[in-house]
Design a protein around this motif. Structure first.
Motif, mmCIF file in Angstrom:
data_model
loop_
_atom_site.group_PDB
_atom_site.id
_atom_site.type_symbol
_atom_site.label_atom_id
_atom_site.label_comp_id
_atom_site.label_asym_id
_atom_site.label_seq_id
_atom_site.Cartn_x
_atom_site.Cartn_y
_atom_site.Cartn_z
ATOM 1 N N ILE A 640 -3.517 6.179 17.116
ATOM 2 C CA ILE A 640 -2.483 5.307 16.568
ATOM 3 C C ILE A 640 -3.111 4.067 15.941
ATOM 4 C CG2 ILE A 640 -0.428 3.930 17.081
ATOM 5 C CD1 ILE A 640 0.006 6.923 17.278
ATOM 6 N N SER A 641 -4.135 3.514 16.603
ATOM 7 C CA SER A 641 -4.811 2.331 16.080
ATOM 8 C C SER A 641 -5.444 2.611 14.714
ATOM 9 C CB SER A 641 -5.882 1.866 17.076
ATOM 10 O OG SER A 641 -6.632 0.801 16.531
ATOM 11 N N LYS A 642 -6.046 3.785 14.586
ATOM 12 C CA LYS A 642 -6.677 4.134 13.303
ATOM 13 C C LYS A 642 -5.627 4.324 12.219
ATOM 14 C CE LYS A 642 -9.831 7.357 11.053
ATOM 15 N NZ LYS A 642 -10.727 8.538 11.195
ATOM 16 N N LEU A 643 -4.530 4.979 12.565
ATOM 17 C CA LEU A 643 -3.467 5.172 11.578
ATOM 18 C C LEU A 643 -2.934 3.822 11.100
ATOM 19 C CD1 LEU A 643 -1.434 8.117 13.174
ATOM 20 C CD2 LEU A 643 -2.925 8.222 11.180
ATOM 21 N N LYS A 644 -2.804 2.885 12.014
ATOM 22 C CA LYS A 644 -2.273 1.573 11.647
ATOM 23 C C LYS A 644 -3.254 0.796 10.770
ATOM 24 C CE LYS A 644 -0.229 -2.608 13.641
ATOM 25 N NZ LYS A 644 -1.057 -3.573 12.891
ATOM 26 N N SER A 645 -4.499 0.713 11.205
ATOM 27 C CA SER A 645 -5.461 -0.115 10.472
ATOM 28 C C SER A 645 -5.895 0.526 9.160
ATOM 29 C CB SER A 645 -6.689 -0.386 11.345
ATOM 30 O OG SER A 645 -7.344 0.831 11.686
ATOM 31 N N THR A 646 -6.122 1.846 9.193
ATOM 32 C CA THR A 646 -6.664 2.528 8.017
ATOM 33 C C THR A 646 -5.606 2.840 6.974
ATOM 34 O OG1 THR A 646 -8.340 3.541 9.442
ATOM 35 C CG2 THR A 646 -8.045 4.502 7.253
ATOM 36 N N TYR A 647 -4.376 3.057 7.416
ATOM 37 C CA TYR A 647 -3.357 3.511 6.474
ATOM 38 C C TYR A 647 -2.177 2.549 6.334
ATOM 39 C CZ TYR A 647 -6.119 7.732 6.454
ATOM 40 O OH TYR A 647 -7.160 8.605 6.314
ATOM 41 N N THR A 648 -1.364 2.416 7.375
ATOM 42 C CA THR A 648 -0.117 1.661 7.164
ATOM 43 C C THR A 648 -0.384 0.185 6.847
ATOM 44 O OG1 THR A 648 0.117 1.307 9.562
ATOM 45 C CG2 THR A 648 1.232 3.214 8.591
ATOM 46 N N ASP A 649 -1.445 -0.404 7.430
ATOM 47 C CA ASP A 649 -1.799 -1.790 7.073
ATOM 48 C C ASP A 649 -2.575 -1.827 5.762
ATOM 49 O OD1 ASP A 649 -0.586 -2.610 9.374
ATOM 50 O OD2 ASP A 649 -2.434 -3.051 10.463
ATOM 51 N N ALA A 650 -3.632 -1.007 5.670
ATOM 52 C CA ALA A 650 -4.542 -1.097 4.529
ATOM 53 C C ALA A 650 -3.895 -0.651 3.224
ATOM 54 C CB ALA A 650 -5.797 -0.259 4.804
ATOM 55 N N LEU A 651 -3.051 0.378 3.263
ATOM 56 C CA LEU A 651 -2.463 0.884 2.021
ATOM 57 C C LEU A 651 -1.672 -0.191 1.288
ATOM 58 C CD1 LEU A 651 -1.255 4.497 2.893
ATOM 59 C CD2 LEU A 651 -2.924 3.841 1.160
ATOM 60 N N GLN A 652 -1.082 -1.105 2.040
ATOM 61 C CA GLN A 652 -0.300 -2.164 1.399
ATOM 62 C C GLN A 652 -1.180 -3.064 0.535
ATOM 63 O OE1 GLN A 652 2.660 -4.050 4.146
ATOM 64 N NE2 GLN A 652 1.895 -2.574 5.654
ATOM 65 N N THR A 653 -2.444 -3.181 0.908
ATOM 66 C CA THR A 653 -3.355 -4.042 0.138
ATOM 67 C C THR A 653 -3.885 -3.345 -1.109
ATOM 68 O OG1 THR A 653 -5.378 -3.325 1.292
ATOM 69 C CG2 THR A 653 -4.077 -5.074 2.324
ATOM 70 N N GLY A 660 2.372 -1.284 -9.505
ATOM 71 C CA GLY A 660 3.136 -1.023 -8.294
ATOM 72 C C GLY A 660 2.752 0.289 -7.629
ATOM 73 N N ARG A 661 1.603 0.817 -7.972
ATOM 74 C CA ARG A 661 1.177 2.116 -7.454
ATOM 75 C C ARG A 661 -0.217 1.989 -6.845
ATOM 76 N NH1 ARG A 661 4.638 6.019 -10.195
ATOM 77 N NH2 ARG A 661 3.169 7.745 -10.048
ATOM 78 N N VAL A 662 -0.562 2.982 -6.046
ATOM 79 C CA VAL A 662 -1.898 3.054 -5.457
ATOM 80 C C VAL A 662 -2.744 3.973 -6.337
ATOM 81 C CG1 VAL A 662 -3.204 3.986 -3.522
ATOM 82 C CG2 VAL A 662 -1.209 2.556 -3.095
ATOM 83 N N HIS A 663 -3.946 3.522 -6.684
ATOM 84 C CA HIS A 663 -4.823 4.271 -7.581
ATOM 85 C C HIS A 663 -6.130 4.594 -6.849
ATOM 86 C CE1 HIS A 663 -2.310 3.242 -11.129
ATOM 87 N NE2 HIS A 663 -2.091 2.126 -10.442
ATOM 88 N N ALA A 677 -14.306 13.698 -3.298
ATOM 89 C CA ALA A 677 -14.143 12.684 -2.255
ATOM 90 C C ALA A 677 -13.265 11.569 -2.808
ATOM 91 C CB ALA A 677 -15.500 12.136 -1.833
ATOM 92 N N SER A 678 -12.311 11.110 -2.002
ATOM 93 C CA SER A 678 -11.365 10.077 -2.416
ATOM 94 C C SER A 678 -11.704 8.774 -1.703
ATOM 95 C CB SER A 678 -9.947 10.534 -2.064
ATOM 96 O OG SER A 678 -9.031 9.468 -2.089
ATOM 97 N N SER A 679 -11.614 7.669 -2.446
ATOM 98 C CA SER A 679 -11.916 6.374 -1.838
ATOM 99 C C SER A 679 -11.077 5.281 -2.486
ATOM 100 C CB SER A 679 -13.411 6.028 -1.987
ATOM 101 O OG SER A 679 -13.777 5.944 -3.349
ATOM 102 N N ASP A 680 -10.947 4.172 -1.789
ATOM 103 C CA ASP A 680 -10.270 2.954 -2.276
ATOM 104 C C ASP A 680 -8.867 3.192 -2.805
ATOM 105 O OD1 ASP A 680 -12.573 1.399 -1.685
ATOM 106 O OD2 ASP A 680 -13.459 2.061 -3.566
ATOM 107 N N PRO A 681 -7.960 3.751 -2.000
ATOM 108 C CA PRO A 681 -8.115 4.211 -0.617
ATOM 109 C C PRO A 681 -8.416 5.707 -0.556
ATOM 110 C CG PRO A 681 -5.804 4.189 -1.199
ATOM 111 C CD PRO A 681 -6.540 3.701 -2.418
ATOM 112 N N ASN A 682 -8.881 6.120 0.629
ATOM 113 C CA ASN A 682 -9.126 7.543 0.868
ATOM 114 C C ASN A 682 -7.797 8.205 1.237
ATOM 115 O OD1 ASN A 682 -9.838 10.082 1.727
ATOM 116 N ND2 ASN A 682 -11.430 9.405 3.148
#
Length: 936
Positions: A640-653, A660-663, A677-682
């Motif tokens: 859960i901690s990884k999902l929060k830090s890596t995705y739900t928190d980080a994706l907003q940045t 208005g989109r993630v690239h 390989a996908s990065s920034d974000p993965n």
């Protein structure tokens, strides 16, 4: 053009050889070959000459020609581009080592004393059509020597075809079998079905079979379009009504022009014997020793002696590549100087290009300058965005005086950068492509030295420019830190003084050109040209467009998930503290280790050099399997901690403020097997096994009026394994569409498929997927939470039931040990440098070697699908957004979901063809929804 030969008429037989088809067949079918005296690529010429010699010496029987000609395409632009400017727009440029061989094949044809014909503005097929029609009208006959389906519309009275590959005649019956209609209606069928190779649009969602049914039912295309409103199937009816004009344009594109203007007569094409002196002279010049001797013997002439040295010993030797010298680098600050560089580029036909920007984020970076290089040692830098007196990252600075205006520079460069006759060379050129695309410039064609290195050396070293320069050019590049510094004092490149930026930037272009000159000749020598040209280079614009499109993310959904995850973590922490009997920092491995192994006295504690216990996932999973609830709860907390830090928190940045989109950014040369390989974000590693992980995909949403569509290959790696290992039971199961895991369980454990215990099926599924990755009894026991001995027994039983898999694994490892690499079905070479070592490294290399041809083939197949997809969906209101291993994500207007699925599925399921004829079908699952979770 006149001739003293008798007039062409009854009893005359004309052979029309598709020269372009001969060239490409020779190029792809034969190993690369260079002329020893100067390194000129001549492999396609050698194959072409051998094919012509076979043709000349064949008896032909009753099909013997009285007249013959070899027909070539003059250029890529024809009258069809005026009808439809995107005609053949998606075709990749010819391989670099093939280009210099085109004029040599014309010389070869003339050396064989065969008429050589090409005509500006017309395709070879049009010339063939005109000649075949004239031969028939004159009372004679014609045989078209080609397997090109587009020429089958010409078959009929007095005209047939000969497939030179199969040695098979193609008449009316064969055309009927292929198209479902006679030759006279082939054009109507092709107009409906379109052609993704030539970018003929056709009618979306209608293939050859459906097109033939419609034409047979309504008689011809115009009648069908006039009566389209009578068609009962709503979707098909609307497609024909909406795309009627497009279909008519498609017919113009596929209809061959029998009225092509020709400035010669049929009698001038009379068959002539080769002239020994001319033919042997050409073959000697090409240094084709074996063919020269064979031809000389047949013609009763003495074979010339072929030397590997240049024929003219007085000719000057090729100049040595100059050393790196900043004195050869120019700073361009006026338009006259820039025009001089553009003229040099046009003369050379190629240019190395590099951009300098304010950021590594291509979607937000501003252009600071461009560097160009046409020949080694001479390069330039064109500054357009250097600033002073502020911070260029925030636009609060003034431009340094004396620079050219960015818009003027880009306007001057645009015709060069978009000219299909001029090759643009870059190192990781996808970055530069996107920077320029944001200014309205779409570079084509491109070459990428990073991808050349990747095709040649995947797995042996990295492919960054600095490393490649040191390794292959023995040159250490100017470090960027010397210009911009590091840490808190780091500045943007736009703040670097122009006199310091010039040698750095120009050197980048110079290095890139030299790397291209080094790698390009090696591609055919190492037999990876096809991989580079079909799987690497074409991915650049495809991925660049996807990355620029981005995907919409719902920030409110992410915030709600982050809050929910925080509450879940707090709840788990309370449970963990209660189980531990005290409060501690759950995120501290040191404190957790002390609780587990000192306080609780659990077995399995291993202390490192620092004295701290290891609490890795493996350790905790073993403890959880043994019933330690504390370990299981910590694993849940970490997830859960990884999902929060890596995705739900980080994706907003990562949401781009302008779009208005993630690239995300895809690395083409990231994984050894060809996986992207996908990065920034993965976006490729979002967990999907847990409910929480799957929920994250709910935040990826479609824009209003649109839907997200997911198309995912079903069990593609197992299907490839069944094919490459030739496993009859698995192949049959895939062909019949049965539950592959239930079938495997039935084979292994002797239980019926009907009413099977889900646990047994789960065990078979774990082995099916695990065996591809070389899973051990230990690994399987952990996955299934069963004793190791039982897991190993499962694996042993598996290999007993499917001995072909063991045979495949043993052979693959043996080949890898001998060759140092393995290959995919598509020729991708995956190096295995550690496989002959001892110890743990060898075990990992062995497992990688077994898996690489399978995972690599799957990666190659989806790459092939992605490369074909833009042309296939061009006329649909749809955009390809993401690739996640075996899955493609699209955004499409909601009324076109079904059309997109039909077209994209067909592209994906046929992506292996024609290179690999799989003995199992590829199956693609599709779904759609307002968000990614619904679509998947």
């Amino acid at each position: 053009m006149t001739s003293d030969a008798p007039a062409f008429g009854k009893g005359c037989h004309l052979h029309l050889i598709d020269g372009s088809a001969f060239i490409f067949r020779a190029y792809h079918a034969l190993p690369a070959l260079t002329r020893k005296s100067d390194g000129l690529p001549v492999g396609a010429v050698a194959g072409f000459c051998n094919m012509l010699w076979k043709y000349v010496t064949d008896e032909h029987g009753s099909n013997a020609p009285t007249h013959a000609a070899v027909i070539f395409d003059h250029s890529s632009k024809t009258f069809r581009n005026e009808i439809y400017d995107l005609y053949k727009a998606n075709r990749p440029a010819p391989p670099e080592d093939l280009r210099p061989q085109f004029p040599l094949t014309r010389e070869a044809t003339r050396a064989f004393n065969i008429s050589c014909i090409e005509l500006e503005g017309y395709e070879a097929d049009d010339i063939i059509a005109a000649l075949a029609c004239r031969a028939r009208e004159a009372g004679g006959s014609a045989t078209i020597i080609s397997s090109d389906k587009d020429l089958m519309q010409l078959v009929g009275d007095g005209v047939d075809m000969l497939d030179p590959i199969k040695g098979k005649m193609i008449g009316v019956d064969e055309v009927q079998a292929k198209f479902g209609v006679g030759p006279e209606k082939v054009v109507d069928v092709q107009a409906l079905a379109g052609d993704s190779v030539d970018n003929v649009p056709g009618a979306p969602g209608i293939g050859i079979k459906t097109a033939a049914q419609l034409i047979n039912e309504y008689g011809d295309l115009e009648t069908l379009l006039a009566r389209a409103g009578e068609i009962k199937q709503p979707k098909r009816r609307q497609t024909l009504i909406d795309h009627a004009e497009q279909i008519r344009i498609s017919k113009q594109l596929v209809q061959l022009d029998c009225a092509t203007p020709l400035d010669f007569t049929l009698q001038s094409l009379e068959v002539r014997d080769p002239d020994a002196e001319a033919l042997l002279g050409f073959l000697t010049e090409m240094e084709f020793s074996t063919l020269t001797k064979r031809v000389a013997g047949k013609l009763g002439a003495e074979a010339p002696v072929i030397s590997a040295a240049p024929a003219n010993s007085a000719a000057p030797a090729a100049p040595e590549t100059p050393g790196f010298d900043p004195a050869g680098y120019e700073c361009v600050t006026d338009m006259d100087a820039l025009q001089g560089w553009l003229a040099d580029i046009r003369d050379a036909g190629h240019v190395a290009i590099d951009t300098e920007t304010t950021s590594l984020d291509e979607m937000q970076a501003d252009l600071v300058g461009l560097s160009l290089c046409v020949r080694a040692g001479r390069a330039c830098y064109i500054p357009v965005g250097h600033v002073e007196g502020g911070d260029d990252l925030f636009g609060a600075a003034a431009l340094v005086a004396g620079q050219l205006a960015k818009d003027e520079v880009l306007a001057a460069l645009k015709p060069i950068l978009e000219d299909p006759a001029i090759l643009k060379i870059g190192q990781n050129i996808k970055y530069d492509w996107k920077i320029l695309a944001r200014s309205g410039i779409r570079m084509t064609p491109v070459a990428d030295t990073m991808l050349m290195s990747y095709a040649l050396n995947a797995g042996t070293h990295n492919h960054g420019m600095d490393e490649l320069a040191e390794r292959y050019l023995d040159h250490k590049c100017i470090p960027i830190k010397e210009l911009i510094g590091s840490g808190k004092s780091q500045i943007g490149f736009g703040q670097v003084a122009i006199d310091k930026a010039t040698p750095y930037a120009a050197e980048d272009a110079d290095v890139t050109l030299r790397l291209w000159q080094h790698f390009a000749p090696l591609l055919p020598v190492e037999k990876v040209t096809t991989v580079y040209e079909t799987l690497e280079r074409p991915m650049v614009p495809v991925l660049a467009d996807m990355e620029m499109a981005g995907i919409r993310v719902d920030g409110d959904t992410l915030k709600r998930m982050s809050n929910a995850f925080a509450q879940k973590m707090a709840q788990l922490e309370d449970e963990i503290h209660e189980l531990a009997g005290e409060r501690f920092n759950v995120g501290s491995p040191k404190q957790l280790g002390e609780i587990l192994f000192d306080k609780m006295g659990l077995a399995g504690g291993k202390q490192g050099k620092t004295g701290a216990y290891s609490t890795s996932a493996d350790v905790l999973e073993d403890l959880a399997a043994e019933g330690t609830d504390l370990a299981a709860r910590v694993l849940d907390w970490r997830q859960i901690s990884k999902l929060k830090s890596t995705y739900t928190d980080a994706l907003q940045t990562y949401v781009n403020p302008e779009t208005g989109r993630v690239h995300t950014s895809y690395s083409i040369a990231g994984a050894q097997t060809g996986r992207l390989a996908s990065s920034d974000p993965n976006l490729q590693n979002i967990p999907v096994r847990s409910d929480e992980g799957r929920r994250i995909r709910e935040a990826f949403v479609a824009t209003e009026g649109h839907r997200l569509v997911s198309l995912d290959y079903s069990q593609i790696e197992l299907r490839i394994l069944a094919h490459v290992a030739d496993i009859p039971a698995l192949k049959q199961a895939f062909r019949e569409g049965v539950d592959i895991h239930a079938m495997t369980a039935s084979q292994m454990f002797g239980v019926p498929v009907e009413g099977m215990d889900p646990m047994i099926r789960r065990q078979a599924k774990a082995i099916n997927f695990g065996v591809i990755y070389g899973i051990s009894g230990f690994g399987l026991s952990r996955n299934l939470r069963i004793p190791r001995a039982e897991a190993q027994e499962f694996i042993n039983t598996y290999f007993e039931r499917f001995p072909e898999i063991r045979a495949y694994m043993d052979k693959t490892v043996a080949d890898a040990k001998q060759d140092g690499f393995v290959k995919t079905l598509f020729g991708r070479r995956i190096n295995t440098p550690a496989i002959n070592q001892s110890g743990p490294a060898a075990g990992g290399a062995r497992r990688a070697a077994i898996n690489a041809p399978i995972q690599g083939a799957a990666a190659d197949i989806i790459r092939r699908a992605m490369i074909r997809m833009p042309a296939a969906i061009r006329d649909l209101p749809a955009t390809m957004l993401l690739q996640v291993h075996d899955e493609l994500i699209f955004e499409v207007e909601e009324n076109a979901v079904d059309d997109l699925i039909a077209v994209a599925r067909q592209v994906m399921e046929s992506a292996a063809e024609p290179v690999a004829k799989l003995t199992v079908p590829l199956v693609v699952d599709a779904g759609s929804g307002m968000n990614w979770a619904e679509a998947h």
